[in-house]
Design a protein around this motif. Sequence first.
Motif, short mmCIF file in Angstrom:
data_model
loop_
_atom_site.label_atom_id
_atom_site.label_comp_id
_atom_site.label_asym_id
_atom_site.label_seq_id
_atom_site.Cartn_x
_atom_site.Cartn_y
_atom_site.Cartn_z
N THR A 251 0.81 -1.23 0.00
CA THR A 251 0.00 0.00 0.00
C THR A 251 0.83 1.26 0.00
O THR A 251 0.32 2.34 -0.31
N GLY A 252 2.11 1.15 0.40
CA GLY A 252 2.96 2.33 0.53
C GLY A 252 2.64 3.15 1.76
O GLY A 252 3.16 4.25 1.93
N GLU A 253 1.81 2.61 2.66
CA GLU A 253 1.41 3.33 3.87
C GLU A 253 2.22 2.86 5.07
O GLU A 253 2.55 1.68 5.19
N LEU A 254 2.52 3.79 5.96
CA LEU A 254 3.20 3.46 7.20
C LEU A 254 2.23 2.73 8.13
O LEU A 254 1.06 3.11 8.23
N GLN A 255 2.71 1.71 8.80
CA GLN A 255 1.93 0.93 9.75
C GLN A 255 2.35 1.34 11.16
O GLN A 255 3.35 0.84 11.69
N LEU A 256 1.63 2.27 11.75
CA LEU A 256 2.06 2.89 13.00
C LEU A 256 1.02 2.85 14.11
O LEU A 256 1.17 3.55 15.10
N SER A 257 -0.02 2.02 13.99
CA SER A 257 -1.08 2.05 15.00
C SER A 257 -0.56 1.71 16.40
O SER A 257 -1.03 2.28 17.38
N ILE B 221 3.39 0.20 18.44
CA ILE B 221 4.80 -0.13 18.23
C ILE B 221 4.94 -1.59 17.79
O ILE B 221 5.81 -1.92 16.98
N GLN B 222 4.06 -2.46 18.28
CA GLN B 222 4.11 -3.87 17.86
C GLN B 222 3.77 -4.01 16.38
O GLN B 222 4.43 -4.75 15.66
N VAL B 223 2.74 -3.30 15.92
CA VAL B 223 2.36 -3.33 14.50
C VAL B 223 3.52 -2.80 13.66
O VAL B 223 3.88 -3.38 12.62
N ALA B 224 4.14 -1.72 14.10
CA ALA B 224 5.27 -1.13 13.37
C ALA B 224 6.44 -2.12 13.30
O ALA B 224 7.02 -2.34 12.24
N ALA B 225 6.76 -2.74 14.43
CA ALA B 225 7.88 -3.69 14.48
C ALA B 225 7.61 -4.90 13.60
O ALA B 225 8.51 -5.39 12.91
N HIS B 226 6.37 -5.41 13.62
CA HIS B 226 6.04 -6.55 12.76
C HIS B 226 6.20 -6.18 11.29
O HIS B 226 6.72 -6.97 10.50
N GLN B 227 5.77 -4.98 10.90
CA GLN B 227 5.91 -4.58 9.49
C GLN B 227 7.38 -4.49 9.10
O GLN B 227 7.77 -4.92 8.01
N VAL B 228 8.21 -3.95 9.98
CA VAL B 228 9.65 -3.88 9.72
C VAL B 228 10.21 -5.29 9.53
O VAL B 228 10.94 -5.55 8.57
N MET B 229 9.86 -6.19 10.43
CA MET B 229 10.39 -7.55 10.33
C MET B 229 9.84 -8.29 9.12
O MET B 229 10.55 -9.08 8.50
N LYS B 230 8.58 -8.04 8.74
CA LYS B 230 8.03 -8.64 7.52
C LYS B 230 8.81 -8.15 6.30
O LYS B 230 9.08 -8.94 5.37
N ASN B 231 9.16 -6.87 6.27
CA ASN B 231 9.95 -6.32 5.16
C ASN B 231 11.32 -6.98 5.11
O ASN B 231 11.81 -7.34 4.03
N ILE B 232 11.95 -7.13 6.27
CA ILE B 232 13.26 -7.78 6.33
C ILE B 232 13.14 -9.21 5.83
O ILE B 232 13.93 -9.66 4.99
N LYS B 233 12.16 -9.94 6.34
CA LYS B 233 11.96 -11.34 5.94
C LYS B 233 11.73 -11.45 4.43
O LYS B 233 12.29 -12.33 3.77
N ALA B 234 10.94 -10.55 3.87
CA ALA B 234 10.68 -10.57 2.43
C ALA B 234 11.96 -10.35 1.63
O ALA B 234 12.21 -11.04 0.64
N VAL C 89 17.65 6.73 19.05
CA VAL C 89 18.09 7.83 18.19
C VAL C 89 17.08 8.97 18.29
O VAL C 89 15.94 8.76 18.67
N SER C 90 17.51 10.16 17.94
CA SER C 90 16.63 11.31 18.09
C SER C 90 15.54 11.38 17.03
O SER C 90 14.45 11.88 17.28
N LYS C 91 15.82 10.84 15.84
CA LYS C 91 14.81 10.90 14.77
C LYS C 91 15.15 9.85 13.72
O LYS C 91 16.31 9.56 13.46
N LEU C 92 14.09 9.30 13.12
CA LEU C 92 14.23 8.31 12.05
C LEU C 92 13.50 8.80 10.81
O LEU C 92 12.65 9.69 10.90
N PRO C 93 13.80 8.22 9.64
CA PRO C 93 13.12 8.65 8.41
C PRO C 93 11.60 8.60 8.56
O PRO C 93 11.05 7.66 9.15
N LEU C 94 10.93 9.61 8.02
CA LEU C 94 9.47 9.74 8.09
C LEU C 94 8.95 9.74 9.52
O LEU C 94 7.79 9.45 9.77
N ASP C 95 9.84 10.02 10.47
CA ASP C 95 9.51 10.11 11.89
C ASP C 95 8.90 8.82 12.45
O ASP C 95 8.06 8.85 13.34
N VAL C 96 9.33 7.67 11.93
CA VAL C 96 8.85 6.37 12.41
C VAL C 96 9.47 6.04 13.76
O VAL C 96 10.52 6.59 14.12
N PRO C 97 8.85 5.12 14.53
CA PRO C 97 9.39 4.79 15.85
C PRO C 97 10.48 3.73 15.86
O PRO C 97 11.18 3.56 16.85
#
Length: 125
Positions: free
Chosen positions: A39-45, A47-60, A108-116
């Motif tokens: 979808t190109g959308e950030l998954q930020l609802s 921190i667990q949802v965000a972390a799962h999306q990050v790990m899904k991207n890594i796994k892919a 870190v103080s800030k990440l791209p697109l202000d993600v957690p």
Amino acid sequence: MKKVITIPNAPAPIGPYSQAILKNDTLFVSGQIPLDPKTGELQLSTIQVAAHQVMKNIKALVETAGFEMTDVVKCSIFLKSMDDFAEVNEVYASYFKSEPPARETVQVSKLPLDVPVEISCIAMR
């Protein structure tokens, strides 16, 4: 020989870098943020949802390159707040059931697109 690895149908990286690079038997995965490649959308609802999306991207990326998560030898976790450590750690652990990779986790103080959260890794055959 160097080969660029991308998640099929993923949005382009937000900077001048590749999602992952395969060189010989080593895969270098750039920092992944909680961006849904479909979808190109950030998954930020949460921190667990965000972390799962990050790990899904890594796994892919790892699997697209012909590796398995058990081939991951090193991860770097970047958190906007160390208060999220326990929740991110729980999600992260679910992707590495045994013999987890070496890693560091830093605030870190800030990440791209202000993600957690952002995570990068290295996998080797």
